[in-house]
Design a protein around this motif. Structure first.
Motif, PDB file in Angstrom:
ATOM      1  N   SER A 110      -4.886  12.924  -0.050  1.00 41.39           N
ATOM      2  CA  SER A 110      -5.523  12.266  -1.480  1.00 41.39           C
ATOM      3  C   SER A 110      -6.188  13.719  -2.033  1.00 41.39           C
ATOM      4  O   SER A 110      -6.761  14.448  -1.264  1.00 41.39           O
ATOM      5  CB  SER A 110      -6.744  11.365  -1.019  1.00 41.39           C
ATOM      6  OG  SER A 110      -7.567  12.025  -0.117  1.00 41.39           O
ATOM      7  N   ASP A 120       1.759   1.839  -3.404  1.00 41.11           N
ATOM      8  CA  ASP A 120       0.757   2.299  -4.267  1.00 41.11           C
ATOM      9  C   ASP A 120       0.440   3.871  -4.079  1.00 41.11           C
ATOM     10  O   ASP A 120       0.559   4.573  -5.082  1.00 41.11           O
ATOM     11  CB  ASP A 120      -0.665   1.683  -3.725  1.00 41.11           C
ATOM     12  CG  ASP A 120      -0.855   0.118  -4.389  1.00 41.11           C
ATOM     13  OD1 ASP A 120       0.020  -0.083  -5.157  1.00 41.11           O
ATOM     14  OD2 ASP A 120      -1.619  -0.499  -3.746  1.00 41.11           O
ATOM     15  N   ILE A 121       0.809   4.184  -2.793  1.00 38.88           N
ATOM     16  CA  ILE A 121       0.423   5.792  -2.555  1.00 38.88           C
ATOM     17  C   ILE A 121       1.678   6.541  -3.100  1.00 38.88           C
ATOM     18  O   ILE A 121       1.379   7.716  -3.703  1.00 38.88           O
ATOM     19  CB  ILE A 121       0.230   6.019  -0.940  1.00 38.88           C
ATOM     20  CG1 ILE A 121      -1.051   5.309  -0.553  1.00 38.88           C
ATOM     21  CG2 ILE A 121       0.407   7.340  -0.700  1.00 38.88           C
ATOM     22  CD1 ILE A 121      -1.266   5.219   0.954  1.00 38.88           C
ATOM     23  N   TYR A 174     -10.478   7.728  -3.547  1.00 37.92           N
ATOM     24  CA  TYR A 174      -9.226   6.526  -3.794  1.00 37.92           C
ATOM     25  C   TYR A 174      -9.803   5.233  -3.204  1.00 37.92           C
ATOM     26  O   TYR A 174     -10.024   5.191  -2.074  1.00 37.92           O
ATOM     27  CB  TYR A 174      -8.096   6.858  -3.569  1.00 37.92           C
ATOM     28  CG  TYR A 174      -6.977   5.878  -3.941  1.00 37.92           C
ATOM     29  CD1 TYR A 174      -6.397   5.650  -4.983  1.00 37.92           C
ATOM     30  CD2 TYR A 174      -6.435   4.974  -2.520  1.00 37.92           C
ATOM     31  CE1 TYR A 174      -5.569   4.450  -5.450  1.00 37.92           C
ATOM     32  CE2 TYR A 174      -5.746   4.051  -3.179  1.00 37.92           C
ATOM     33  CZ  TYR A 174      -5.064   3.890  -4.124  1.00 37.92           C
ATOM     34  OH  TYR A 174      -4.035   2.795  -4.446  1.00 37.92           O
ATOM     35  N   TYR A 206       0.791  -1.238   0.156  1.00 34.64           N
ATOM     36  CA  TYR A 206       0.193  -0.098  -0.147  1.00 34.64           C
ATOM     37  C   TYR A 206       0.766   1.302  -0.204  1.00 34.64           C
ATOM     38  O   TYR A 206       0.493   2.344  -0.317  1.00 34.64           O
ATOM     39  CB  TYR A 206      -0.890   0.077   1.153  1.00 34.64           C
ATOM     40  CG  TYR A 206      -1.952  -1.087   1.014  1.00 34.64           C
ATOM     41  CD1 TYR A 206      -3.169  -0.909   0.104  1.00 34.64           C
ATOM     42  CD2 TYR A 206      -2.054  -2.257   1.879  1.00 34.64           C
ATOM     43  CE1 TYR A 206      -3.895  -1.524   0.079  1.00 34.64           C
ATOM     44  CE2 TYR A 206      -3.197  -3.207   1.606  1.00 34.64           C
ATOM     45  CZ  TYR A 206      -4.127  -2.849   0.770  1.00 34.64           C
ATOM     46  OH  TYR A 206      -4.959  -3.843   0.609  1.00 34.64           O
ATOM     47  N   LYS A 250       4.138   5.879  -5.249  1.00 34.25           N
ATOM     48  CA  LYS A 250       4.557   5.561  -6.763  1.00 34.25           C
ATOM     49  C   LYS A 250       3.443   5.336  -7.774  1.00 34.25           C
ATOM     50  O   LYS A 250       3.074   5.988  -8.397  1.00 34.25           O
ATOM     51  CB  LYS A 250       5.614   4.571  -6.914  1.00 34.25           C
ATOM     52  CG  LYS A 250       6.833   4.907  -5.990  1.00 34.25           C
ATOM     53  CD  LYS A 250       8.138   3.912  -6.340  1.00 34.25           C
ATOM     54  CE  LYS A 250       7.951   2.791  -5.528  1.00 34.25           C
ATOM     55  NZ  LYS A 250       9.018   1.861  -5.544  1.00 34.25           N
ATOM     56  N   LYS A 251       2.893   4.064  -7.490  1.00 30.92           N
ATOM     57  CA  LYS A 251       1.786   3.399  -8.444  1.00 30.92           C
ATOM     58  C   LYS A 251       0.776   4.335  -8.878  1.00 30.92           C
ATOM     59  O   LYS A 251       0.357   4.768 -10.090  1.00 30.92           O
ATOM     60  CB  LYS A 251       1.592   2.015  -8.160  1.00 30.92           C
ATOM     61  CG  LYS A 251       0.616   1.508  -9.142  1.00 30.92           C
ATOM     62  CD  LYS A 251       0.299   0.102  -8.546  1.00 30.92           C
ATOM     63  CE  LYS A 251      -0.845  -0.589  -9.454  1.00 30.92           C
ATOM     64  NZ  LYS A 251      -2.230   0.154  -9.428  1.00 30.92           N
ATOM     65  N   ASP A 252       0.139   4.907  -7.676  1.00 34.79           N
ATOM     66  CA  ASP A 252      -1.052   5.553  -7.896  1.00 34.79           C
ATOM     67  C   ASP A 252      -0.795   7.168  -7.267  1.00 34.79           C
ATOM     68  O   ASP A 252      -1.620   7.602  -6.868  1.00 34.79           O
ATOM     69  CB  ASP A 252      -2.348   5.028  -6.973  1.00 34.79           C
ATOM     70  CG  ASP A 252      -2.550   3.743  -7.410  1.00 34.79           C
ATOM     71  OD1 ASP A 252      -2.753   3.712  -8.983  1.00 34.79           O
ATOM     72  OD2 ASP A 252      -3.197   2.705  -6.742  1.00 34.79           O
ATOM     73  N   ARG A 256      -6.288  -1.078  -2.971  1.00 35.04           N
ATOM     74  CA  ARG A 256      -6.027  -2.319  -3.729  1.00 35.04           C
ATOM     75  C   ARG A 256      -6.791  -3.463  -2.805  1.00 35.04           C
ATOM     76  O   ARG A 256      -6.755  -3.490  -1.599  1.00 35.04           O
ATOM     77  CB  ARG A 256      -4.748  -2.360  -3.615  1.00 35.04           C
ATOM     78  CG  ARG A 256      -4.292  -3.938  -4.082  1.00 35.04           C
ATOM     79  CD  ARG A 256      -2.806  -3.785  -3.695  1.00 35.04           C
ATOM     80  NE  ARG A 256      -1.890  -3.171  -4.345  1.00 35.04           N
ATOM     81  CZ  ARG A 256      -1.400  -3.557  -5.676  1.00 35.04           C
ATOM     82  NH1 ARG A 256      -1.542  -4.889  -6.063  1.00 35.04           N
ATOM     83  NH2 ARG A 256      -0.499  -2.666  -6.179  1.00 35.04           N
ATOM     84  N   GLN A 301      -0.705  10.035  -8.661  1.00 27.67           N
ATOM     85  CA  GLN A 301      -1.517  10.861  -9.061  1.00 27.67           C
ATOM     86  C   GLN A 301      -2.949  11.397  -7.953  1.00 27.67           C
ATOM     87  O   GLN A 301      -3.371  12.158  -7.918  1.00 27.67           O
ATOM     88  CB  GLN A 301      -2.427  10.695 -10.439  1.00 27.67           C
ATOM     89  CG  GLN A 301      -3.173   9.576 -10.630  1.00 27.67           C
ATOM     90  CD  GLN A 301      -2.513   8.310 -10.736  1.00 27.67           C
ATOM     91  OE1 GLN A 301      -1.408   7.934 -10.397  1.00 27.67           O
ATOM     92  NE2 GLN A 301      -3.347   7.244 -11.262  1.00 27.67           N
ATOM     93  N   TYR A 302      -3.152  10.243  -7.274  1.00 24.82           N
ATOM     94  CA  TYR A 302      -4.109  10.522  -6.326  1.00 24.82           C
ATOM     95  C   TYR A 302      -3.609  11.179  -5.093  1.00 24.82           C
ATOM     96  O   TYR A 302      -4.422  11.620  -4.211  1.00 24.82           O
ATOM     97  CB  TYR A 302      -4.789   9.033  -5.738  1.00 24.82           C
ATOM     98  CG  TYR A 302      -5.552   8.496  -7.035  1.00 24.82           C
ATOM     99  CD1 TYR A 302      -7.078   8.472  -7.043  1.00 24.82           C
ATOM    100  CD2 TYR A 302      -5.073   7.723  -7.952  1.00 24.82           C
ATOM    101  CE1 TYR A 302      -7.792   8.049  -7.825  1.00 24.82           C
ATOM    102  CE2 TYR A 302      -5.675   7.057  -9.112  1.00 24.82           C
ATOM    103  CZ  TYR A 302      -7.205   7.151  -8.915  1.00 24.82           C
ATOM    104  OH  TYR A 302      -8.049   6.538  -9.689  1.00 24.82           O
TER     105      TYR A 302
END
Length: 504
Positions: free
Chosen positions: A382, A99-100, A386, A96, A102-104, A389, A106-107
């Protein structure tokens, strides 16, 4: 007399109704995570999960370590808690976190820190929001390339003369050195030289104005300043309405005056210097006719950031590295051998390239930053709704998220024997076994620390110059091991670290 009694009764009734309303508001707020169906730590009125902060007995950093442990012990990968009345989301699972950050990304592009939006001189890269951040990051990234670091390296190396002179005096006088103070004076001299083009010479003038202002910026002296900090962190919209300062006004004036004077002098006398100030001056000139010019206020704001973010974090890394090397003489000897061998191969000359050839030096710094991260937490906000995952859990727009770096770095699940100082964790043979999403001394993703190269360069330079000439020992007067100060945000010890040096 009757009207006086009636007045008093009415006042009591109003206060009672207000108290009930506040209590009801707190109770409703404390159901936020339950309404989101997200696991959370049960809060207590009126401080939520942050009692120590309100009692001024424990800083945010170490208090978060306690909350992290509670969440992990419950088997949760994430969880909610309350900063007084405001909901905060903590992430403990590496996937997670990835995700926060790097991967997502933009959120979660915003950090969520308060700044004075009505005051452009406070708009620096660390705190500004999405649109302005993208614009600033694009402009400033070229000023922190390896080539620019190589250009500034001689300025840093020259500054070590004051540091080495102070160590020589301590040896001659058979005195111990307050490591934190000494390293702070060194890093302030470095930053002042590279960011302002000036000579602060803190070793000959410990009360220099830059040293004084550096301490003032990082100090909260009373309950009102602490309260303003709490409101700024947890209720930035309220802080904005109250026009609370994000940087002390006297510090802003000091920096703006000295930067403006230096810029004017350089322009009038056609002075150019290989430093950060010159790079951002060039940037201001290059973009003045574009749609998004780099303004004087932005220049001042980011030079201030360079100063504040640069001197204390780097001095902390140097301070704790020397402390652990003094405690672990075998590691110190191994590092000194690498330094001396590398310098021999380059005819005794220290350059930016030879500095980066020292692999064990990098391992030592990596391990110091693991055990004592200069910035102990990451914060994100955020910017749109969002979904987490593999769950049906949804974070609302505007949710504050915290990632406790120091807790991850000291978690035995990710770093076995976490309190043991062991640079071999980061050796080429072992580094690939580490979960890189749990090692975050400079953050991660697009909004990581833009100045990491510069920070590492000054820490490496200081260590090389010291260890090539001196053996470092812990003062016999010190209590070992040191204890972390629970009352502050950045990592500090309850008692000063005193070191004793001897010539090699």
């Amino acid at each position: 007399m009757y009207w006086i009694c009636e007045f008093v009764m009415n006042v009591i009734l109003v206060l009672f109704i207000c108290s009930l309303s506040i209590y009801a508001y707190f109770l409703y707020s404390y159901k936020y995570w339950a309404r989101r169906k997200i696991p959370y730590l049960e809060p207590r009125f009126p401080y939520g999960n942050r009692r120590e902060l309100l009692c001024y007995t424990k800083g945010f950093c170490l208090e978060l370590m306690d909350l992290y442990t509670q969440i992990k012990n419950r088997g949760w990968k994430f969880g909610g808690f309350y900063g007084v009345v405001w909901p905060i989301f903590m992430v403990t699972d590496p996937q997670y976190i990835k995700d926060i950050l790097k991967k997502d990304f933009q959120y979660f592009i915003d950090r969520g820190f308060y700044y004075q939006k009505y005051q452009p001189i406070t708009h620096h890269l660390f705190n500004v929001d999405e649109v302005l951040w993208k614009n600033l990051r694009t402009k400033l990234t070229p000023t922190f390339t390896s080539g620019k670091m190589k250009m500034m390296f001689p300025l840093i190396d020259q500054t070590t003369e004051g540091l080495l002179g102070a160590i020589e005096k301590s040896i001659d006088k058979k005195q111990d050195i307050d490591s934190k103070e000494c390293m702070s004076m060194f890093t302030i001299d470095v930053i002042v030289s590279c960011a302002f083009g000036l000579n602060s010479d803190c070793f000959n003038d410990p009360n220099h104005k830059f040293r004084h202002i550096g301490k003032e910026i990082l100090t909260r002296r009373n309950i009102l300043e602490l309260l303003a900090l709490i409101i700024s962190n947890f209720a930035p919209d309220l802080a904005l309405k109250m026009r609370l300062p994000s940087t002390k006004p006297e510090a802003l004036k000091f920096f703006k005056d000295i930067i403006s004077q230096t810029i004017q002098y350089r322009k009038e006398n056609n002075v150019k210097r290989d430093d950060f100030l010159q790079l951002v001056m060039n940037l201001m000139e290059e973009t003045q006719d574009t749609d998004f010019p780099f303004t004087l206020d932005q220049l001042v704001a980011n030079v201030i950031l360079f100063f504040v973010a640069g001197f204390d974090t780097s001095s902390s890394a140097l301070n704790f590295s020397l402390y652990e090397l003094a405690r672990n003489q075998d590691i110190q000897d191994k590092l000194r051998n690498e330094i001396q061998d590398t310098l021999k191969k380059s005819d005794g000359k220290l350059t930016y390239d030879t500095l980066n050839q020292m692999s064990y030096l990098q391992q030592v710094i990596d391990e110091s930053l693991r055990l004592y991260p200069s910035v102990p937490i990451l914060q994100r906000k955020s910017v749109k709704e969002y979904t987490l995952r593999d769950t049906d859990k949804v974070l609302e727009k505007g949710t504050l998220i915290t990632i406790p770096i120091i807790s991850l770095h000291r978690d035995h699940e990710y770093f076995p024997n976490p309190l043991q100082y062991d640079p071999d964790r980061f050796s080429p043979e072992n580094k690939h076994t580490l979960n890189q999403d749990c090692y975050l001394p400079f953050g991660d993703g697009p909004r990581n620390c833009i100045g990491s190269r510069f920070g590492l360069m000054q820490v490496k330079t200081g260590l090389v110059r010291i260890l090539s000439k001196y053996k470092v020992n812990v003062s016999p007067s010190m209590k070992i091991p040191v204890q972390l100060d629970e009352r502050v945000f950045l990592i500090q010890t309850t008692e000063p670290i005193f070191l004793r040096f001897e010539r090699v």
